[in-house]
Design a protein around this motif. Structure first.
Motif, mmCIF file in Angstrom:
data_model
loop_
_atom_site.group_PDB
_atom_site.id
_atom_site.type_symbol
_atom_site.label_atom_id
_atom_site.label_comp_id
_atom_site.label_asym_id
_atom_site.label_seq_id
_atom_site.Cartn_x
_atom_site.Cartn_y
_atom_site.Cartn_z
ATOM 1 N N PHE A 99 0.835 -1.200 0.000
ATOM 2 C CA PHE A 99 0.000 0.000 0.000
ATOM 3 C C PHE A 99 0.871 1.253 0.000
ATOM 4 O O PHE A 99 0.617 2.206 -0.759
ATOM 5 N N TYR A 100 1.907 1.267 0.838
ATOM 6 C CA TYR A 100 2.809 2.428 0.865
ATOM 7 C C TYR A 100 3.570 2.557 -0.464
ATOM 8 O O TYR A 100 3.745 3.673 -0.972
ATOM 9 N N LEU A 101 4.024 1.433 -1.022
ATOM 10 C CA LEU A 101 4.735 1.475 -2.296
ATOM 11 C C LEU A 101 3.821 1.987 -3.416
ATOM 12 O O LEU A 101 4.249 2.807 -4.258
ATOM 13 N N SER A 102 2.570 1.564 -3.427
ATOM 14 C CA SER A 102 1.631 2.036 -4.445
ATOM 15 C C SER A 102 1.368 3.528 -4.294
ATOM 16 O O SER A 102 1.242 4.253 -5.292
ATOM 17 N N GLY A 103 1.284 4.009 -3.051
ATOM 18 C CA GLY A 103 1.094 5.434 -2.836
ATOM 19 C C GLY A 103 2.260 6.255 -3.355
ATOM 20 O O GLY A 103 2.069 7.329 -3.947
ATOM 21 N N ILE A 104 3.487 5.754 -3.156
ATOM 22 C CA ILE A 104 4.672 6.472 -3.660
ATOM 23 C C ILE A 104 4.674 6.508 -5.184
ATOM 24 O O ILE A 104 4.924 7.553 -5.808
ATOM 25 N N ILE A 105 4.381 5.366 -5.827
ATOM 26 C CA ILE A 105 4.365 5.317 -7.300
ATOM 27 C C ILE A 105 3.265 6.222 -7.860
ATOM 28 O O ILE A 105 3.477 6.951 -8.842
ATOM 29 N N LEU A 106 2.086 6.211 -7.220
ATOM 30 C CA LEU A 106 1.000 7.064 -7.686
ATOM 31 C C LEU A 106 1.351 8.537 -7.529
ATOM 32 O O LEU A 106 1.041 9.361 -8.399
ATOM 33 N N GLY A 107 1.999 8.886 -6.409
ATOM 34 C CA GLY A 107 2.377 10.274 -6.209
ATOM 35 C C GLY A 107 3.409 10.761 -7.201
ATOM 36 O O GLY A 107 3.375 11.911 -7.651
ATOM 37 N N VAL A 108 4.337 9.892 -7.595
ATOM 38 C CA VAL A 108 5.387 10.296 -8.535
ATOM 39 C C VAL A 108 4.852 10.390 -9.953
ATOM 40 O O VAL A 108 5.138 11.357 -10.684
ATOM 41 N N LEU A 109 4.058 9.403 -10.385
ATOM 42 C CA LEU A 109 3.600 9.366 -11.775
ATOM 43 C C LEU A 109 2.327 10.171 -12.012
ATOM 44 O O LEU A 109 2.135 10.705 -13.108
ATOM 45 N N ALA A 110 1.454 10.242 -11.022
ATOM 46 C CA ALA A 110 0.183 10.964 -11.174
ATOM 47 C C ALA A 110 -0.025 11.841 -9.941
ATOM 48 O O ALA A 110 -0.822 11.514 -9.060
ATOM 49 N N LEU A 111 0.703 12.932 -9.894
ATOM 50 C CA LEU A 111 0.672 13.795 -8.703
ATOM 51 C C LEU A 111 -0.699 14.426 -8.509
ATOM 52 O O LEU A 111 -1.185 14.539 -7.374
ATOM 53 N N LEU A 112 -1.365 14.835 -9.594
ATOM 54 C CA LEU A 112 -2.680 15.453 -9.466
ATOM 55 C C LEU A 112 -3.708 14.477 -8.892
ATOM 56 O O LEU A 112 -4.535 14.847 -8.058
ATOM 57 N N VAL A 113 -3.663 13.227 -9.340
ATOM 58 C CA VAL A 113 -4.592 12.222 -8.826
ATOM 59 C C VAL A 113 -4.332 11.970 -7.344
ATOM 60 O O VAL A 113 -5.272 11.856 -6.533
ATOM 61 N N PHE A 114 -3.076 11.898 -6.957
ATOM 62 C CA PHE A 114 -2.741 11.654 -5.556
ATOM 63 C C PHE A 114 -3.213 12.808 -4.673
ATOM 64 O O PHE A 114 -3.773 12.590 -3.589
ATOM 65 N N VAL A 115 -3.007 14.039 -5.128
ATOM 66 C CA VAL A 115 -3.457 15.201 -4.351
ATOM 67 C C VAL A 115 -4.976 15.224 -4.241
ATOM 68 O O VAL A 115 -5.537 15.522 -3.175
ATOM 69 N N LEU A 116 -5.662 14.864 -5.330
ATOM 70 C CA LEU A 116 -7.126 14.856 -5.295
ATOM 71 C C LEU A 116 -7.655 13.785 -4.341
ATOM 72 O O LEU A 116 -8.619 14.023 -3.599
ATOM 73 N N LEU A 117 -7.045 12.621 -4.331
ATOM 74 C CA LEU A 117 -7.461 11.575 -3.388
ATOM 75 C C LEU A 117 -7.179 11.980 -1.949
ATOM 76 O O LEU A 117 -7.933 11.625 -1.028
ATOM 77 N N THR A 118 -6.102 12.719 -1.732
ATOM 78 C CA THR A 118 -5.789 13.185 -0.377
ATOM 79 C C THR A 118 -6.812 14.198 0.114
ATOM 80 O O THR A 118 -7.186 14.202 1.299
ATOM 81 N N LEU A 119 -7.293 15.063 -0.795
ATOM 82 C CA LEU A 119 -8.250 16.113 -0.430
ATOM 83 C C LEU A 119 -9.695 15.701 -0.674
ATOM 84 O O LEU A 119 -10.570 16.557 -0.807
ATOM 85 N N LYS A 120 -9.962 14.410 -0.737
ATOM 86 C CA LYS A 120 -11.318 13.941 -1.034
ATOM 87 C C LYS A 120 -12.307 14.345 0.049
ATOM 88 O O LYS A 120 -13.467 14.661 -0.235
ATOM 89 N N ARG A 121 -11.876 14.363 1.291
ATOM 90 C CA ARG A 121 -12.792 14.680 2.390
ATOM 91 C C ARG A 121 -13.289 16.129 2.332
ATOM 92 O O ARG A 121 -14.326 16.461 2.919
#
Length: 418
Positions: free
Chosen positions: A145-167
């Motif tokens: 899970f942590y490794l997938s989060g790192i890969i998602l943040g590096v390759l798709a930064l906008l998607v990662f930020v949007l998932l973080t701010l979902k609440r």
């Protein structure tokens, strides 16, 4: 309207003026080219401009979203000048055309060679197969899970930020619209990054490493603060996302699309056949037990085995009771408040016998040899035997007639009982 030079395998072309080159794919399918790529290298001592040429004049004629994105990138993306560039062309892919524009009158060399086994394609294919079949177990792993989060943040930064701010996004429809747009932008940047990775690494290595390090550490910190997935719904969604990613890796891991479709179909069937096969095995076991006649085998205990088993089970049960009373979960004060002899209970817990010598003596006096209980049983048995004598008198007379030589010998009642 300008004619381009056609490239063939093992070509080495040296020119110094502006020119365009094309590689036309061979449409005959051969399985030995499943992981084969064509490597094109353009090198010069002076800088030149490399410009891809789209095969289609209008991007609106693109059949899929990926083709439209690739066409738009080829039109809009203008890479910087360089002295060396590498191209990796998939077998059975689209025809590739590009133009070389030298700034000075300096010769450049175009080399073409085939690589029969491309390690990157093989790695993508094997990773897709592994990810699909182990998606369920990987989705429950905290490290993955942590490794997938790192890969998602590096390759798709906008998607990662949007998932973080979902609440902070109140409406689900707004969130899904923003997520779709973020994915499209991220795919565009991933394509641009893939096409120009060599130029970025050679010209801007420090900035690239700084981006990877900063975004990777930040993504890991956010994932660690959030914690691994716990609900079954989120784990199931994560599993589906991993399986979809596995299909993408399988598709881009081979050069023949038909083979990729076949592998994906076989993977889906193998995953879906687990449930029917499991149900069929369960029904077969039930039918086997139903039709197979099993004879129950009873083992009778002897009197000595019965007495020994009773003593062993009693000792074991008493030891379990002592262990439970010594455990911290035992409500000792509630038990002591309900006992009539708490001192005796404490002595039992510490290892004393559960029966006192006085109780043993009283039991022997009442139920032992010569006790009142045994006498009552003896007299009751004597009375019952006297009631049964008239009923058996006819049978006894027949026996007397048959055995004339036999004489009855009176025995005392104690001897008869023994």
């Amino acid at each position: 309207g300008k004619n381009c030079s056609l490239l063939q395998e093992m070509d080495v072309i040296q020119k110094q003026d502006e020119n365009c080159y094309c590689y036309v794919q061979n449409r005959t399918i051969h399985l030995q080219y499943l992981w084969s790529t064509l490597q094109i290298k353009v090198s010069s001592r002076e800088k030149f401009r490399f410009e891809p040429i789209s095969e289609k004049n209008n991007c609106r004629n693109s059949e899929t979203v990926f083709e439209f994105a690739a066409c738009a990138v080829q039109i809009l993306w203008k890479p910087e000048t360089c002295t060396e560039i590498f191209l990796s062309i998939k077998q059975y892919g689209e025809d590739v055309c590009f133009k070389i524009q030298p700034f000075k009158i300096e010769p450049y060399i175009v080399r073409v060679k085939r690589e029969m086994l491309d390690g990157k394609l093989l790695f993508l294919f094997v990773a897709g197969i592994f990810l699909f079949h182990f998606a369920n177990s990987l989705s429950r792993s905290a490290k993955f899970f942590y490794l997938s989060g790192i890969i998602l943040g590096v390759l798709a930064l906008l998607v990662f930020v949007l998932l973080t701010l979902k609440r902070f996004i109140p409406r689900h429809s707004t969130f899904w619209i923003l997520l779709s747009g973020s994915w499209m932008v991220s795919l565009y940047f991933i394509y641009c990054f893939k096409e120009n990775i060599q130029w970025l690494w050679s010209e801007h290595k420090n900035y690239l490493l700084g981006y990877f390090l900063a975004v990777g550490i930040t993504s890991f910190a956010i994932c660690y603060q959030h914690g691994p997935l716990t609900t079954e719904l989120s784990i199931t969604l994560f599993t589906w996302m991993l399986q979809l990613t596995a299909f993408v890796l399988i598709y881009f891991g081979v050069t023949i699309p038909q083979v990729a479709y076949a592998v994906i179909a076989v993977s889906l069937c193998s995953k879906g056949l687990c449930y029917p096969l499991g149900a069929a095995c369960h029904i077969a076991r039930k039918m086997k037990h139903h039709f197979k006649s099993k004879k129950l085998v009873f083992k009778y205990l002897t009197e000595e085995e019965y007495r020994e088993q009773g003593e062993n089970e009693t000792i074991r049960a008493l030891e379990e009771l002592r262990s439970f009373c010594r455990s911290p979960d035992f409500p000792s004060w509630i038990a002591i408040s309900k006992l009539q002899a708490p001192h005796r209970f404490a002595a039992f817990v510490l290892g004393s016998p559960h029966i006192s010598p006085a109780e043993t003596k009283a039991h022997d006096e009442q139920y032992g040899i010569g006790s009142s209980f045994l006498e009552e049983q003896l007299f009751e048995t004597r009375a019952q035997s006297e009631q049964d004598e008239p009923a058996n008198s006819v049978h006894e007379e027949d026996e007397e007639n048959e055995n004339e030589m036999h004489t009855q010998i009176p025995f005392p009642y104690a001897t008869e009982l023994l």
